[in-house]
Design an enzyme around this catalytic site. Structure first.
Site, mmCIF file in Angstrom:
data_model
loop_
_atom_site.group_PDB
_atom_site.id
_atom_site.type_symbol
_atom_site.label_atom_id
_atom_site.label_comp_id
_atom_site.label_asym_id
_atom_site.label_seq_id
_atom_site.Cartn_x
_atom_site.Cartn_y
_atom_site.Cartn_z
ATOM 1 N N HIS A 105 5.853 1.729 4.597
ATOM 2 C CA HIS A 105 5.679 0.622 3.646
ATOM 3 C C HIS A 105 4.293 0.566 2.997
ATOM 4 O O HIS A 105 4.125 -0.116 1.992
ATOM 5 C CB HIS A 105 5.941 -0.715 4.336
HETATM 6 ZN ZN ZN Z 1 12.473 -0.595 9.432
#
Ligand code: ZN
Length: 356
Positions: A128
Site C-alpha cells: 500500500h
Molecule cells: Zn490485505
C-alpha cells in the site's frame, strides 16, 4: 529444501501496539512450521540501503520516516506522509526496522537477478505504500522495489497480488510503465480499504493494470474462477520475463479484516497457477490476520512453489498450536456460489478491455 528463503528475527521485532492486527508472530510461526517440515534453513539478509528505497520513494519521504522514528517533537507534522495514523503508528526506530523487511525483498530480488528461479521474503509484500505516503500498515513498498530491481535485467515484469486488498501502492508506482503489468484480485473498493482497484483502472498507454474487484461475501469457488478466467490470459499476452507474487492470505473466510470467503486450498490453487507460468519469481508475504491461517497457508504456498510434498495434516505440534487439523479447510463448512453475477460482469469488462 527451499534454497532462497530470506529471513532474520529482527523482521518480527516490532510493536505496533497490542490492538494492531499486523502481528509479528505470523512470521515466526511460518518459519518455525517450515523448519519443522525440514523445508527451510533461512538465509540472513542484510538491511536494505537508501539506494533501494530511492528506487520508488522520494528523498523527502525517506527523511520524514527517519525523523519520525527518532523525533521527540510534534508527531502531527508527519501526518501528511501518512505517519502517525491508526494504521501506521509512529514507532521509535521505524526506518531502521523497515530496512529489515525491505532488505529481505531486495536480497530475494538480487538472488533472481543472479540467476535463481525462485526466492522468498514472507516479511515483505507491503503493497500500500506510495512514493511519499505510508498507508495500510505499509511504510516502504518492498514489492515495488523488487519490481524496479528486476527491471534492470528483465524486459517485462508482472506483479500478481492475491491479497484481500487492492495492491494500490504498487499499481500507482508503475501506472505509467507498460513494461510492468500489475494484477490484483481483491474485495471491491466499494466495501473495503483502500477503496480503489476497479476494472476501468488500466494504467496509461497500453492497458497494463488488471483489477479484479469482487463484491463482499464472494466465495472462494467464484474467486478462483475469476482468477482463472482472467490471469492466465492477460499474463500470456503480456509475456512476463519475471514475476513478483504478493501472497496475502487475508481473502480467507475466517480473516477478520474483510469479507471474502476463500478456503486455503482455493487460494493455493491460485499460487499453483502462477507457478505454472514458469518464469523466475520473487515471492513476498502480505496481509493475513487470523493466526490460525497465516503460517499454514504461507508454508503450504512455499512448499508448493518448491515442489515439496506436505500434508494434508499439519504436524501434531502445529495442530495444537494453530488449533487446526490440516493445511486445507476441506472439512469445514463454507458457503458456495456467492458473488457470481458481480464477478461475471467484471470478467466480461476485463475481457473487453484486455481483448482476451
Ligand atoms: Zn490485505
Amino acid at each position: 529444501m527451499i534454497p532462497n528463503f530470506f529471513f532474520r528475527k529482527e523482521m518480527a521485532e516490532y510493536d505496533l501496539g497490542s490492538d494492531h492486527p499486523l502481528r509479528p508472530e505470523r512470521l515466526l510461526q511460518t518459519v518455525e512450521l517450515l523448519r519443522d517440515e525440514n523445508a527451510v534453513e533461512p538465509i540472513i539478509p542484510e538491511p536494505a540501503s537508501r539506494k533501494h528505497l530511492q528506487l520508488v520513494h522520494s528523498d523527502e519521504y525517506i527523511n520524514a520516516v527517519i525523523e519520525a522514528g527518532s523525533s521527540r517533537g510534534d508527531p502531527h507534522r508527519f501526518l501528511k506522509y501518512g505517519l502517525g495514523t491508526g494504521d501506521v503508528p509512529i514507532m521509535p526506530g521505524m526506518h531502521e526496522f523497515c530496512l529489515w523487511y525491505v532488505g529481505g525483498s531486495a536480497a530475494a530480488a538480487q538472488a533472481v537477478l543472479d540467476g535463481e528461479r525462485l526466492a522468498f521474503n514472507i516479511s515483505g509484500g507491503l503493497h500500500h505504500a506510495q512514493r511519499s505516503l505510508a498507508s495500510g500498515f505499509c511504510v516502504y513498498n518492498d514489492p515495488a522495489i523488487v519490481i524496479a530491481m528486476l527491471l534492470q535485467k528483465f524486459e517485462r515484469v508482472a506483479y500478481v497480488d492475491i491479497d484481500l486488498h487492492h495492491g494500490d501502492g504498487v499499481q500507482a508506482l508503475f501506472y505509467h510503465n507498460p513494461n510492468v503489468m500489475t494484477i490484483s484480485i481483491h474485495e471491491s473498493g466499494e466495501t473495503l480499504y483502500p477503496g480503489t482497484g476497479f476494472t476501468d483502472d488500466v494504467g496509461t498507454g497500453q492497458p497494463h493494470c488488471v483489477n479484479i474487484p469482487l463484491e463482499a461475501g464472494t466465495t472462494g469457488d467464484v474467486w478462483l474462477d475469476a482468477f482463472r478466467h482472467v490471469v492466465p490470459s492477460v499474463l500470456k499476452r503480456f509475456d512476463p520475463k519475471a514475476i513478483v507474487l504478493q501472497m496475502g492470505c487475508d481473502p480467507h473466510f475466517t480473516d477478520p479484516l474483510g469479507h471474502l470467503n476463500v478456503t486455503a486450498q482455493e487460494w493455493l490453487e491460485a499460487v499453483r497457477l502462477i507457478k505454472s507460468v514458469d518464469v523466475p519469481m520473487v515471492v513476498c508475504g502480505g496481509g493475513g490476520y487470523d493466526l490460525r491461517n497465516v503460517a499454514r497457508m504461507w508454508a503450504a504456498a512455499c512448499m508448493t512453489l518448491e515442489d515439496i510434498e506436505f500434508g494434508p495434516e499439519l504436524p501434531a505440534k502445529w495442530q495444537r498450536e494453530l488449533r487446526m487439523p490440516s493445511y486445507f479447510d476441506a472439512s469445514l463448512p463454507v458457503p458456495r456460489e456467492r458473488g457470481r453475477a458481480y464477478a461475471e460482469r467484471r470478467i466480461q469488462e476485463l475481457q473487453e478491455r484486455f481483448e482476451i
